[in-house]
Design a protein around this motif. Sequence first.
Motif, PDB file in Angstrom:
ATOM      1  N   TYR A 104       0.835  -1.216   0.000  1.00 27.42           N
ATOM      2  CA  TYR A 104       0.000   0.000   0.000  1.00 27.42           C
ATOM      3  C   TYR A 104       0.866   1.261   0.000  1.00 27.42           C
ATOM      4  O   TYR A 104       0.592   2.222  -0.726  1.00 27.42           O
ATOM      5  N   GLY A 137      -7.626  -0.391  -8.404  1.00 24.94           N
ATOM      6  CA  GLY A 137      -6.812  -1.222  -7.529  1.00 24.94           C
ATOM      7  C   GLY A 137      -6.350  -0.474  -6.293  1.00 24.94           C
ATOM      8  O   GLY A 137      -6.391  -0.996  -5.175  1.00 24.94           O
ATOM      9  N   LEU A 170      -9.246   0.127  -3.821  1.00 23.55           N
ATOM     10  CA  LEU A 170      -9.613  -1.086  -3.093  1.00 23.55           C
ATOM     11  C   LEU A 170      -8.621  -1.420  -1.986  1.00 23.55           C
ATOM     12  O   LEU A 170      -8.960  -2.158  -1.047  1.00 23.55           O
ATOM     13  N   MET A 171      -7.402  -0.891  -2.101  1.00 21.24           N
ATOM     14  CA  MET A 171      -6.409  -1.144  -1.063  1.00 21.24           C
ATOM     15  C   MET A 171      -6.651  -0.311   0.191  1.00 21.24           C
ATOM     16  O   MET A 171      -6.174  -0.668   1.276  1.00 21.24           O
ATOM     17  N   VAL A 206      -7.898  -8.453  -1.797  1.00 22.49           N
ATOM     18  CA  VAL A 206      -6.504  -8.406  -2.237  1.00 22.49           C
ATOM     19  C   VAL A 206      -6.331  -9.138  -3.560  1.00 22.49           C
ATOM     20  O   VAL A 206      -5.468  -8.783  -4.372  1.00 22.49           O
ATOM     21  N   VAL A 258      -7.294  -6.691  -6.175  1.00 21.91           N
ATOM     22  CA  VAL A 258      -6.223  -5.694  -6.257  1.00 21.91           C
ATOM     23  C   VAL A 258      -5.057  -6.243  -7.075  1.00 21.91           C
ATOM     24  O   VAL A 258      -4.495  -5.542  -7.930  1.00 21.91           O
ATOM     25  N   GLY A 302      -3.604  -4.734 -10.498  1.00 17.93           N
ATOM     26  CA  GLY A 302      -2.223  -4.279 -10.608  1.00 17.93           C
ATOM     27  C   GLY A 302      -1.501  -4.861 -11.810  1.00 17.93           C
ATOM     28  O   GLY A 302      -0.806  -4.150 -12.546  1.00 17.93           O
TER      29      GLY A 302
END
Length: 562
Positions: free
Chosen positions: A81, A119, A122-123, A150, A153, A157
Amino acid sequence: MKVTRFTKCVVLVNCLVPVSLLGWDAAWGRLGANPANSAIHTTGLLSLIFLMLTLLITPASRITGWSRLTQFRRMMGLNTYFHACMHFLIFFAFDREGSLSSTLSEIVKRDYLMVGAVGLLLMVPLAATSTDGMIKRLGGRRWKALHRLVYVVAVAGVVHYYMLVKADVAQPVAFAVALGVLLGYRLVVGLTRLMSGSRIRGKAINAVAESKARPGMWSGPLTVDRVVVETPGVRTFRLVSAGSSRLPFSFLPGQYLNLSLMVDGRRIRRSYTIASSPSRLDSCELTIKREEHGIASRYLHDEVREGAVLDVSAPAGRFIFTGAEADSIVMIAGGVGITPLMAKIRYLTDIGWPGEIHLVFAVKTESDVIFRSELESLRARFPHLRVTISLTRDHGTNWAGERGRITPELLTRVVPRIADRQVHLCGPGEMNESTIQMLRDLGVPDERIKTESFGSVGLSGATPSVSGLEEPTPEVEASVTFSRSGKTKRVAVDETVLEASEDLGVDIAYDCRSGVCGRCRTKLLAGRVFMRTQAALSSLDRDEKMILSCQALCLDHVVVEA
């Protein structure tokens, strides 16, 4: 080897080395013709690397058996993060010159930026709920469900990186392959667990149902299949049926069995908790501490080896929990009192029980932590299992956990809303008494507290005929007379009234032989006895001079109503 704060600090420093070198190169103008793009690319790449490491920890810990690796998962996630935020902030500050409208406009126009922004967003809830406090507030099931984001995510990514690259896609493809392997592993494990879990759950439910349907006691021989050293003074004895692939009796989590042992030519009977889960139908396990003055425990530790045959009667006891009694449970243990609670933990995790399980476990030293590696493994696999271990004497070590006896402050800190939960407590009598009062002070109703004690305790408020201060000595001449049958027997120093009745053929009903069930209660008519525990006697029982035959040792010439 224990993961210490120093170890975690070393890992954190190493995680920050790449971005620190990036800052150093930026300060000295070594980032090339387009420093902003170089910094954006580097931080994005680091974010993806840390994301893959985060996803790698769980399968690596399971495959290698190094459950302590899971203690670094949160750190890797937060580093992911942090680097993702750095990636965005550099883009915002240097590429978009700090303009919010220009940044939003650019994100909307370019698909790869939109995927990356999703992404990153959402983190945010994952990072915000990464603390122990948030885990407790959300509860195990909701926290675990949220953190499955995750996977989304990670996909975002990798797609973001692939869409960004114009020509050479070797690196994003490599990340995609790594992500595919990691997610594929989870899928295979999940399906395997689903299939095996259904079988185990079915067996466990059947075992519990069968145990409820067959409340009677079974008696017969069991073979010691394996002996495991848990700690220097504690061993686990795995018992099996020699002529069958499953046990000849069913039991509930928290029940115990009775052993009948021949020690130095004398018949000794003792009760021991079954520490294994009833879902494991082929065997049962007894985890026993060697007591220096314990005749049975010394015999088991010193003489009993694999292949030995023991006379057993089982099951017995009402200190049970199957998951149907409440939607969450708090278990408080002292020393070897962990054994009935461990049976419940094993059973609940075997059947995939969705409720929260809080274990607060007090031991003297770090070497006294029974089932330590198994508890760590279960805690890593089941987020709804919270384990707190406190050392009461080991002050000279680098133990990173709790220290000191169990206190109201500790309980309220590690168990949220404890007054609303079911509590099971097992430890020495003195610990039980003080902890029950703590729980009452914290607002836990008596009907939500279930206890089981072990060891030698004094008899507070006993009548003059029942001594809690003096144990019989070999010099004492003692006997017991059973008034109804008229039979009398001279008794040895460690021979209970119940054992004397069995030798004489006097019928006294019993169940647990450990002073818990109260079935062997009988009236003391004359003489004095010593009892190591009186857990099953009410204040009215004591006023009427009732004793527990399985616990009562004669101090002089005793007469009982039997």
